[in-house]
Design a protein around this motif. Structure first.
Motif, PDB file in Angstrom:
ATOM      1  N   ASN A 186       0.821  -1.220   0.000  1.00 49.95           N
ATOM      2  CA  ASN A 186       0.000   0.000   0.000  1.00 49.95           C
ATOM      3  C   ASN A 186       0.854   1.268   0.000  1.00 49.95           C
ATOM      4  N   ILE A 187       2.050   1.197  -0.573  1.00 51.39           N
ATOM      5  CA  ILE A 187       2.932   2.362  -0.519  1.00 51.39           C
ATOM      6  C   ILE A 187       2.412   3.516  -1.374  1.00 51.39           C
ATOM      7  N   LEU A 188       1.723   3.218  -2.472  1.00 51.59           N
ATOM      8  CA  LEU A 188       1.220   4.312  -3.303  1.00 51.59           C
ATOM      9  C   LEU A 188       0.133   5.095  -2.568  1.00 51.59           C
ATOM     10  N   THR A 189      -0.711   4.384  -1.838  1.00 49.39           N
ATOM     11  CA  THR A 189      -1.710   5.072  -1.015  1.00 49.39           C
ATOM     12  C   THR A 189      -1.036   5.903   0.069  1.00 49.39           C
ATOM     13  N   ALA A 190      -0.033   5.306   0.719  1.00 53.14           N
ATOM     14  CA  ALA A 190       0.690   6.023   1.772  1.00 53.14           C
ATOM     15  C   ALA A 190       1.445   7.222   1.206  1.00 53.14           C
ATOM     16  N   LEU A 191       2.006   7.074   0.013  1.00 52.12           N
ATOM     17  CA  LEU A 191       2.717   8.188  -0.624  1.00 52.12           C
ATOM     18  C   LEU A 191       1.757   9.330  -0.924  1.00 52.12           C
ATOM     19  N   HIS A 192       0.579   8.984  -1.412  1.00 56.41           N
ATOM     20  CA  HIS A 192      -0.443   9.990  -1.701  1.00 56.41           C
ATOM     21  C   HIS A 192      -0.830  10.744  -0.424  1.00 56.41           C
ATOM     22  N   LEU A 193      -1.058  10.009   0.651  1.00 58.22           N
ATOM     23  CA  LEU A 193      -1.438  10.643   1.918  1.00 58.22           C
ATOM     24  C   LEU A 193      -0.298  11.475   2.493  1.00 58.22           C
ATOM     25  N   THR A 194       0.935  11.011   2.301  1.00 62.38           N
ATOM     26  CA  THR A 194       2.096  11.758   2.804  1.00 62.38           C
ATOM     27  C   THR A 194       2.208  13.110   2.121  1.00 62.38           C
ATOM     28  N   PHE A 195       1.988  13.145   0.811  1.00 63.84           N
ATOM     29  CA  PHE A 195       2.060  14.408   0.080  1.00 63.84           C
ATOM     30  C   PHE A 195       0.985  15.395   0.540  1.00 63.84           C
ATOM     31  N   TYR A 196      -0.114  14.869   1.074  1.00 60.74           N
ATOM     32  CA  TYR A 196      -1.172  15.735   1.598  1.00 60.74           C
ATOM     33  C   TYR A 196      -0.960  16.071   3.072  1.00 60.74           C
ATOM     34  N   ALA A 198      -1.011  13.975   5.577  1.00 64.62           N
ATOM     35  CA  ALA A 198      -1.736  13.076   6.483  1.00 64.62           C
ATOM     36  C   ALA A 198      -0.802  11.943   6.905  1.00 64.62           C
ATOM     37  N   PHE A 199       0.182  12.277   7.737  1.00 63.39           N
ATOM     38  CA  PHE A 199       1.234  11.316   8.067  1.00 63.39           C
ATOM     39  C   PHE A 199       0.710  10.133   8.877  1.00 63.39           C
ATOM     40  N   ALA A 200      -0.186  10.382   9.801  1.00 66.31           N
ATOM     41  CA  ALA A 200      -0.728   9.290  10.610  1.00 66.31           C
ATOM     42  C   ALA A 200      -1.529   8.319   9.745  1.00 66.31           C
ATOM     43  N   SER A 201      -2.328   8.866   8.836  1.00 62.80           N
ATOM     44  CA  SER A 201      -3.107   8.006   7.940  1.00 62.80           C
ATOM     45  C   SER A 201      -2.197   7.214   7.010  1.00 62.80           C
ATOM     46  N   ARG A 342       7.578   5.467  14.085  1.00 56.58           N
ATOM     47  CA  ARG A 342       7.470   6.109  15.393  1.00 56.58           C
ATOM     48  C   ARG A 342       7.670   7.619  15.323  1.00 56.58           C
ATOM     49  N   LEU A 343       8.209   8.119  14.226  1.00 60.33           N
ATOM     50  CA  LEU A 343       8.475   9.550  14.103  1.00 60.33           C
ATOM     51  C   LEU A 343       7.294  10.269  13.449  1.00 60.33           C
ATOM     52  N   ALA A 344       7.280  11.578  13.606  1.00 60.33           N
ATOM     53  CA  ALA A 344       6.101  12.369  13.248  1.00 60.33           C
ATOM     54  C   ALA A 344       5.777  12.334  11.759  1.00 60.33           C
ATOM     55  N   TRP A 345       6.770  12.348  10.903  1.00 62.17           N
ATOM     56  CA  TRP A 345       6.501  12.465   9.474  1.00 62.17           C
ATOM     57  C   TRP A 345       6.161  11.140   8.799  1.00 62.17           C
ATOM     58  N   GLY A 346       6.238  10.057   9.499  1.00 62.22           N
ATOM     59  CA  GLY A 346       5.827   8.776   8.939  1.00 62.22           C
ATOM     60  C   GLY A 346       6.934   8.061   8.179  1.00 62.22           C
TER      61      GLY A 346
END
Length: 416
Positions: A186-196, A198-201, A342-346
């Motif tokens: 699910n890295i593409l989903t996580a990458l999409h959320l990171t760019f927005y 939404a690090f926790a998501s 464990r870090l803030a930016w995911g």
């Protein structure tokens, strides 16, 4: 004593070219090979072109690691969560993992040492290389490719660089597993959320078991594409040198200044970078009516001190500038992804940051090492001498320039 027939099959060959790709002998660093086997069993054997063994070990790693939850246990262990690591690991599968993992590292190191010796013997035997293969399903041939272009395609999607280099089965295998790993992690989903932001998501979206395969798979694919491109270029030079020496180095070539040709004709001298243009040039000369015996093609390895930091299509230092950057990049990315949970930016963003830092540190260290070593590159060139009548000089000169000559000059024979 029985003499070996002149047409006997060579004991060792440099390479085998077929429609599925090129299998090639060349020198490998056994420690680099062993490292990649430790990062992911099967990778070291892929570097050695031992494809069947590599695919078996790769599939074993995927299946056993997945069933034993080795990556999850590694994640919790590095984060100091030892109770969680003990909870997720499956003893029934993990005890199967250890012996084969050790075998993979040991066998890749041993095989690298053995194949380096085989390469030396093959180089001394200098067996003919078949550069071209054509069949119902396609065409495969030895050609020159930019190592950086091939690596760039592999950076975008691992597997594409291998296909560019005409290593079809290798490229398809890597591409297939890259798609599976990317999908299940699910890295593409996580990458999409990171760019927005939404690090926790993004962290919650990732599947760590599959996600931790990405650093080693990505960096290895870029590295092996670079290495294969450089070695394929060297193979092209070796095969073309064999061809030129066999067909365009006649013992009866009338060298300038020879008493038998004084006052007769002119000589055209041209310089080419070693590429397919050389063969286009000499065959075009024959089409113009120049006999093979009046063409002399001499491959030259020109050493360039202090310019051996980077490989290209036409030069290679013998010291891969990307081996240490890729090793440190893969390790740093792995730890960046793990601590990113464990870090803030995911894990995605920290993985990218760690990749850049690891690659950068490795690159600087490698450059410092090569400069201290005063590495030099070996650039391959071909010098072509052509004997022709004065009336053909302009046509021969234009023909050579049209086929990529870097420079053309004329030599007049000594007067009688």
């Amino acid at each position: 004593m029985n003499k070996q027939p002149t047409n006997a099959k060579p004991r060792r060959v440099f390479a085998h070219v077929n429609l599925l790709g090129t299998t090639q002998l060349h020198h490998r660093n056994p420690y680099v090979v062993a490292f990649w086997s430790a990062m992911f069993p099967g990778f070291g054997h892929l570097l050695l072109s031992k494809y069947l063994r590599a695919y078996i070990l790769f599939l074993w790693e995927i299946i056993i690691n997945l069933r034993a939850h080795v990556n999850l246990a590694l994640l919790h262990t590095i984060l100091g969560e030892f109770d969680a690591a003990k909870h997720v690991i499956d003893i029934r599968w993990s005890l199967l993992y250890i012996p084969t993992f050790i075998f993979s590292v040991w066998d890749s190191y041993r095989s690298a040492v053995d194949l380096n010796q085989q390469y030396i013997l093959a180089a001394r035997e200098n067996a003919p290389i078949e550069p071209f293969s054509i069949g119902p399903f396609g065409i495969s041939y030895i050609d020159k490719r930019s190592p950086y272009v091939a690596s760039a395609w592999c950076t975008l999607t691992p597997g594409l660089g291998h296909i560019m280099l005409q290593r079809i089965h290798h490229g398809v295998f890597v591409l297939f597993w890259w798609i599976l790993v990317v999908y299940f992690s699910n890295i593409l989903t996580a990458l999409h959320l990171t760019f927005y932001g939404a690090f926790a998501s993004a962290r919650d979206a990732l599947n760590p078991q599959w996600f931790l395969n990405i650093p080693s798979l990505f960096f290895f694919c870029v590295y092996i594409t670079y290495v294969n491109s450089v070695e394929s270029n060297k193979l092209f030079d070796a095969e073309q040198s064999q061809f030129l020496q066999k067909n365009y180095q006649s013992a009866g070539f009338p060298f300038p200044g020879g008493t038998e040709i004084r006052g007769a004709g002119m000589f055209v001298v041209s310089v080419f970078q070693q590429s397919i243009q050389v063969e286009l040039a000499v065959t075009a000369l024959e089409q113009e009516g120049v006999a093979k015996s009046e063409i002399l093609a001499v491959p030259v390895q020109k050493e360039q001190p202090g310019k051996g930091l980077f490989d290209s299509m036409h030069s290679a230092s013998g010291e891969s500038v990307l081996d240490l950057p890729m090793i440190l990049g893969a390790l740093a990315t792995l730890f960046g992804c793990i601590y990113g949970f464990r870090l803030a930016w995911g894990p995605v963003l920290w993985g990218i940051i760690a990749a850049v830092l690891g690659f950068g540190v490795g690159f600087v260290l490698k450059l410092l090492f090569l400069k201290k070593k005063k590495a030099s590159s070996h650039q391959s060139e071909v010098v072509i001498f052509v004997k022709c009548d004065g009336g053909k000089l302009e046509r021969i000169e234009r023909l050579l320039h049209d086929n990529g000559a870097q420079g053309v000059s004329f030599v007049a024979p000594s007067p009688s």
